[in-house]
Scaffold this active site. Structure first.
Site, PDB file in Angstrom:
ATOM      1  N   HIS A  19     -10.589  -9.914   0.321  1.00 18.14           N
ATOM      2  CA  HIS A  19     -12.193  -9.953   0.116  1.00 18.14           C
ATOM      3  C   HIS A  19     -12.530 -10.205  -1.063  1.00 18.14           C
ATOM      4  O   HIS A  19     -13.787 -10.488  -1.431  1.00 18.14           O
ATOM      5  CB  HIS A  19     -12.679  -8.508   0.585  1.00 18.14           C
ATOM      6  CG  HIS A  19     -13.671  -8.278   1.762  1.00 18.14           C
ATOM      7  ND1 HIS A  19     -13.993  -9.257   2.355  1.00 18.14           N
ATOM      8  CD2 HIS A  19     -14.653  -7.501   1.939  1.00 18.14           C
ATOM      9  CE1 HIS A  19     -15.019  -9.157   3.044  1.00 18.14           C
ATOM     10  NE2 HIS A  19     -15.212  -7.823   2.817  1.00 18.14           N
ATOM     11  N   ASN A  66     -21.061  -5.579   1.298  1.00 18.13           N
ATOM     12  CA  ASN A  66     -22.258  -5.368   2.416  1.00 18.13           C
ATOM     13  C   ASN A  66     -23.694  -5.400   1.756  1.00 18.13           C
ATOM     14  O   ASN A  66     -24.555  -5.330   2.524  1.00 18.13           O
ATOM     15  CB  ASN A  66     -21.840  -4.099   3.172  1.00 18.13           C
ATOM     16  CG  ASN A  66     -20.620  -4.157   3.815  1.00 18.13           C
ATOM     17  OD1 ASN A  66     -20.037  -5.153   3.794  1.00 18.13           O
ATOM     18  ND2 ASN A  66     -20.239  -3.021   4.409  1.00 18.13           N
TER      19      ASN A  66
END
Length: 193
Positions: A19, A66
């Site tokens: 990520h 996020n």
């Protein structure tokens, strides 16, 4: 001025994970061009400099993936950057490990960090460089937070280099030239898998 944003998560726990490939590309650009990304502004680590004679602001959001859009929105507002001059680099499970793909616009493709950026800026007209991390066989959330296998590491190192090359090409020659040069190679990689 271009705002080049690498998406990732802050903290040692996330260093080297799938990520955080966006952060790795920004780090590579910093090393190539002598730009330090150490100043904290608008919930991001930023560094100002030049790449190929063009003014750039390199950024690594500290908001966690996020909520990446919050940091990007703050930087856009602070520096008066147009959304079309925001270039976002992030990981993509829909591309094989090591492939890169450039797009001038589009949806988030299910990537929560990119979804946050698109929502915060209120447009899908955001150029992006996606770096392939491969498709998970199990839990996607667990997979993106995992590290690359020893076999994958050389592929991802090469992809980070190519993604940094692609960013430089976008800045110097434009998105069309970069897509013509780098997206073909991604297609060849996809066909081999």
């Amino acid at each position: 001025m271009w705002l080049v944003v690498g998406l990732g998560n802050p903290g040692r726990r996330y260093r080297g994970t799938r990520h955080n490939v966006g952060w790795e590309v920004v780090d590579r650009l910093c090393a190539r061009w002598g730009i330090g990304v150490s100043q904290q502004e608008e919930e991001a680590l930023v560094g100002k400099g030049e790449i190929g004679g063009l003014a750039v602001l390199l950024a690594k959001p500290l908001t966690y993936m996020n909520r990446s859009g919050e940091a990007v929105r703050g930087l856009v507002d602070r520096y008066g950057v147009r959304p079309q001059e925001v270039l976002v680099i992030y990981d993509d499970v829909d591309l094989p490990v090591g492939a890169i793909r450039i797009r001038p616009r589009g949806s988030s493709g299910g990537h929560h960090g990119m979804a946050s950026v698109l929502e915060a800026l209120g447009t899908s007209e955001i150029p992006r460089v996606r770096v392939g991390i491969g498709r998970p066989s199990g839990d996607a959330a667990e997979y993106v937070l995992s590290r690359f296998s020893p076999e994958e590491r050389p592929l991802i190192r090469e992809a980070v280099e190519r993604a940094a090359d692609a960013v430089e090409t976008i800045l110097r020659e434009g998105l069309e030239a970069a897509m013509n040069r780098y997206n073909r190679r991604a297609q060849v990689l996809s066909e081999r898998v």
